[in-house]
Write an enzyme that holds these catalytic residues in place. Sequence first.
Site, short mmCIF file in Angstrom:
data_model
loop_
_atom_site.label_atom_id
_atom_site.label_comp_id
_atom_site.label_asym_id
_atom_site.label_seq_id
_atom_site.Cartn_x
_atom_site.Cartn_y
_atom_site.Cartn_z
N LYS A 134 -30.23 -6.44 -24.97
CA LYS A 134 -30.52 -6.96 -26.30
C LYS A 134 -29.91 -8.35 -26.52
CE LYS A 134 -31.50 -2.59 -28.50
NZ LYS A 134 -31.14 -1.62 -27.43
C1 LIG Z 1 -32.07 -0.68 -27.02
C2 LIG Z 1 -31.88 -0.08 -25.66
C3 LIG Z 1 -32.93 0.58 -24.97
C4 LIG Z 1 -34.28 0.79 -25.58
O1 LIG Z 1 -35.00 -0.40 -25.76
P1 LIG Z 1 -36.28 -0.45 -26.71
O2 LIG Z 1 -36.63 -1.88 -26.79
O3 LIG Z 1 -35.87 0.14 -28.00
O4 LIG Z 1 -37.34 0.37 -26.07
C5 LIG Z 1 -32.68 1.04 -23.69
N1 LIG Z 1 -31.47 0.91 -23.12
C6 LIG Z 1 -30.43 0.30 -23.74
C7 LIG Z 1 -29.13 0.21 -23.05
C8 LIG Z 1 -30.60 -0.22 -25.03
O5 LIG Z 1 -29.56 -0.81 -25.64
#
Ligand SMILES: *Cc1c(COP(=O)(O)O)cnc(C)c1O
Length: 470
Positions: free
Chosen positions: A113
């Site tokens: 993210k």
């Molecule tokens: C947010 C997150 C996900 C999921 O991602 P999406 O975009 O919501 O599908 C998977 N793994 C980790 C470690 C995350 O922080």
Amino acid sequence: MNYISTRGGMAAQQFTDILLGGLAPDGGLVVPDRYPHIDHATLTAWRELSYPALAFEIVSRFATDVPTDEVRRLVHAAYTKDVFGTDDITPLTELEPGLHLLHLSNGPTLAFKDIAMQLLGHLFEYVLAKRNETINIVGATSGDTGSAAEYAMRSKRGVNVFMLSPHGRMSPFQRAQMFSLPDANIHNLAAEGTFDDCQDIVKAINNDAAFKARYKIGAVNSINWGRVVAQVVYYFRAYLKVATAIGEPVDFVVPSGNFGNICAGHIARQMGLPVGKLVVATNENDVLDEFFRTGLYRVRTSANTHATSSPSMDISKASNLERFVFDLIGRDGAELARLWHEVDNTGGFDLSKTPYFTRMVGEFGFSSGKSTHTDRIATIRSAKQDWNVIVDPHTADGIKVALEARRPGVPMVTLETALPAKFESTIVEALGEKPPRPAELADLESRPQRSTVVPNDADAVKAIISTTLG
Ligand SMILES: *Cc1c(COP(=O)(O)O)cnc(C)c1O
């Protein structure tokens, strides 16, 4: 480029108009009115570009009302070795011939993210300064998203962050990550309740239109369009590095919850990137696996949402899925609105007996798979044994599905979504040893922490926000 709503009820707007907002006024999601097309000659020319230079090419095609010099400045400010540890930003490693891991977790909070959030922080600062506005971001987090938002927005002019987290329920690492930030514009509110309670407080604040307007309350949730655009970049980057020749297919597996990350893969494919398959990997919360296998989209109740050892994928519905379904049904806003009213009224919809179902797999290249705790632990072990790498539980879900979905002769890229250091106890369960931690975080838990414990009550939280903002 104009932006419209998936539900057809928003007058066309520009990138800087929609960047700071959440849902479109008609309850839909904001999407561009068309995708820019990248031809093979352009792709070939992009092969040698650095990460920020490639990000410039892609982001500038979506942020068309930001002067190109500004876009260039913002992407170069966001994607530095200083923030991401390497000039590569998203390095690739080959686990075994044809099986690649795309490293997306070298940012400040050790999860993918950061890649989108870091750019968003710079974009927010630019747009707010240009409009002479401020924003007060109010969010709820169980750990991951909130910390990525705080590290992106720290010390940005015009932005305050009020982040609610469940008091005493985060891991010591997650708590230290957020609470040790010294920046004056970051406010950690530890609510005496669960993560769901925190989300309810955020909802209640957003439902108070007068408070929201007076205190310029905003959000940076997973449906933010700027985040999706920033994520498109690394699909191009990985393709350009892995493809045997431009035009040859490359498959991607993406650990998924809210469909945010893989939605960017869908957009890259729509832009002409020769992606073969886009494979959704879920954990026990298999809303998306069910949808892509059967055509039935069936949201879960919170009682039916399991707490798993890949917790960032513990979701009951997939917010960003609406963007894909909009394209799937030929961008028909009225039909899209009908489907989502069905979600609200009956808990889901069924595309199994429609032509759309075959198109998801054929024309749009989607497929899916699922991984459970047992699979996750086994994959973490075999990755260590076979390749000498330690992967985090979410990435393990992806690798499990990648090994099943792999096609002979087609490179397969699994997206790493976090570093194992964030999920120590599951790694210890699998390997009997703690995962390595980046050296700069060695003393994290012993740094001074700042947070305010708040009651599980929206009015009390509103009072704290208004006092803080003066
Ligand atoms: C947010 C997150 C996900 C999921 O991602 P999406 O975009 O919501 O599908 C998977 N793994 C980790 C470690 C995350 O922080």
